[in-house]
Write a protein that holds these residues in place. Structure first.
Motif, PDB file in Angstrom:
ATOM      1  N   ARG A 121       0.850  -1.195   0.000  1.00  0.00           N
ATOM      2  CA  ARG A 121       0.000   0.000   0.000  1.00  0.00           C
ATOM      3  C   ARG A 121       0.884   1.243   0.000  1.00  0.00           C
ATOM      4  O   ARG A 121       1.851   1.332   0.747  1.00  0.00           O
ATOM      5  N   HIS A 122       0.537   2.209  -0.843  1.00  0.00           N
ATOM      6  CA  HIS A 122       1.316   3.440  -0.987  1.00  0.00           C
ATOM      7  C   HIS A 122       0.352   4.606  -1.201  1.00  0.00           C
ATOM      8  O   HIS A 122      -0.835   4.474  -0.931  1.00  0.00           O
ATOM      9  N   ARG A 123       0.853   5.735  -1.665  1.00  0.00           N
ATOM     10  CA  ARG A 123       0.029   6.935  -1.847  1.00  0.00           C
ATOM     11  C   ARG A 123       0.046   7.393  -3.302  1.00  0.00           C
ATOM     12  O   ARG A 123       1.086   7.336  -3.952  1.00  0.00           O
ATOM     13  N   CYS A 124      -1.108   7.892  -3.762  1.00  0.00           N
ATOM     14  CA  CYS A 124      -1.247   8.439  -5.117  1.00  0.00           C
ATOM     15  C   CYS A 124      -2.062   9.724  -5.060  1.00  0.00           C
ATOM     16  O   CYS A 124      -2.817   9.952  -4.118  1.00  0.00           O
ATOM     17  N   VAL A 125      -1.888  10.534  -6.095  1.00  0.00           N
ATOM     18  CA  VAL A 125      -2.702  11.741  -6.242  1.00  0.00           C
ATOM     19  C   VAL A 125      -3.455  11.693  -7.565  1.00  0.00           C
ATOM     20  O   VAL A 125      -2.963  11.139  -8.550  1.00  0.00           O
ATOM     21  N   PHE A 126      -4.655  12.245  -7.553  1.00  0.00           N
ATOM     22  CA  PHE A 126      -5.502  12.376  -8.729  1.00  0.00           C
ATOM     23  C   PHE A 126      -5.850  13.851  -8.861  1.00  0.00           C
ATOM     24  O   PHE A 126      -6.359  14.442  -7.914  1.00  0.00           O
ATOM     25  N   VAL A 127      -5.591  14.443 -10.031  1.00  0.00           N
ATOM     26  CA  VAL A 127      -5.891  15.851 -10.247  1.00  0.00           C
ATOM     27  C   VAL A 127      -6.808  15.960 -11.465  1.00  0.00           C
ATOM     28  O   VAL A 127      -6.421  15.596 -12.572  1.00  0.00           O
ATOM     29  N   ALA A 172       2.943  16.525  -4.421  1.00  0.00           N
ATOM     30  CA  ALA A 172       2.844  15.547  -5.515  1.00  0.00           C
ATOM     31  C   ALA A 172       1.784  15.954  -6.523  1.00  0.00           C
ATOM     32  O   ALA A 172       1.969  15.777  -7.737  1.00  0.00           O
ATOM     33  N   ALA A 173       0.663  16.519  -6.053  1.00  0.00           N
ATOM     34  CA  ALA A 173      -0.403  16.933  -6.971  1.00  0.00           C
ATOM     35  C   ALA A 173       0.101  18.009  -7.928  1.00  0.00           C
ATOM     36  O   ALA A 173      -0.137  17.929  -9.143  1.00  0.00           O
ATOM     37  N   ALA A 226      -6.422  22.276  -5.805  1.00  0.00           N
ATOM     38  CA  ALA A 226      -7.221  22.315  -4.577  1.00  0.00           C
ATOM     39  C   ALA A 226      -7.497  20.897  -4.085  1.00  0.00           C
ATOM     40  O   ALA A 226      -8.048  20.078  -4.833  1.00  0.00           O
ATOM     41  N   PRO A 227      -7.134  20.584  -2.840  1.00  0.00           N
ATOM     42  CA  PRO A 227      -7.443  19.247  -2.305  1.00  0.00           C
ATOM     43  C   PRO A 227      -8.936  19.126  -2.022  1.00  0.00           C
ATOM     44  O   PRO A 227      -9.556  20.056  -1.502  1.00  0.00           O
TER      45      PRO A 227
END
Length: 180
Positions: free
Chosen positions: A32-38, A80-81, A98-99
């Protein structure tokens, strides 16, 4: 350094860092890790949609309505975004996305990553990386909704888009499938 050698934070089910590993190992072992979606929109409110290249490590040749990617070790979701959006759109000087919200994506075959969804507007031209993007266009949201049951989309992007629509009080807009 290749993409497979990039170091990522490994996180638990509560998004707490429990270790670090190279991206290739993270993918191979299903860590499990982290990702960003923009979600990137143009001045007319159209959504940047693209088809990923066949050489991508995850979900090659599939369509996506988000730009983004993995969060590097020690990197914030916000950092990261911005980095991923500028890289994938091929622009500089982008406003900080914007988060909106985070969620734990759990896909087929044990895939699991914490996902932070953001949105940004870009009114200028784009020049996506040819190593990341085979095709792109800005499409009206109604057209994107119409293509959801027709094109092959990345499953994590579909889940992020479904949750984004629900977050905004809109119908999910997705055809029945494993993402619901």
């Amino acid at each position: 350094m290749s993409a497979a050698e990039e170091i990522l934070d490994v996180v638990d089910e509560h998004d707490r860092v429990v270790g670090r590993a190279p991206r290739g190992e993270v993918y191979a072992r299903g860590l499990r890790h982290r990702c960003v979606f923009v979600l990137a929109r143009d001045a007319a409110g159209r959504i940047f949609v693209h088809r990923r290249t066949a050489t991508k490590l995850v979900f090659p040749s599939l369509y996506d309505m988000f730009v983004g990617g993995v969060v590097g070790a020690g990197e914030s979701y916000e950092g990261a975004a911005l980095r991923e959006a500028e890289e994938e759109l091929g622009v500089s000087g982008l406003a900080q996305p914007a988060p909106l919200f985070t969620f734990l994506y759990e896909g087929a075959g044990g895939q699991s990553w914490w996902s932070a969804v953001h949105e940004v507007r870009w009114d200028g031209p784009v020049a996506p990386q040819v190593s990341e993007v085979d095709w792109y266009d800005f499409l009206p949201e109604e057209e994107v909704l119409g293509l959801l049951g027709t094109w092959d989309w990345v499953p994590d992007g579909l889940e992020a888009y479904r949750r984004l629509r629900l977050h905004r009080g809109l119908p999910a807009g997705l055809p029945p499938g494993p993402h619901q």
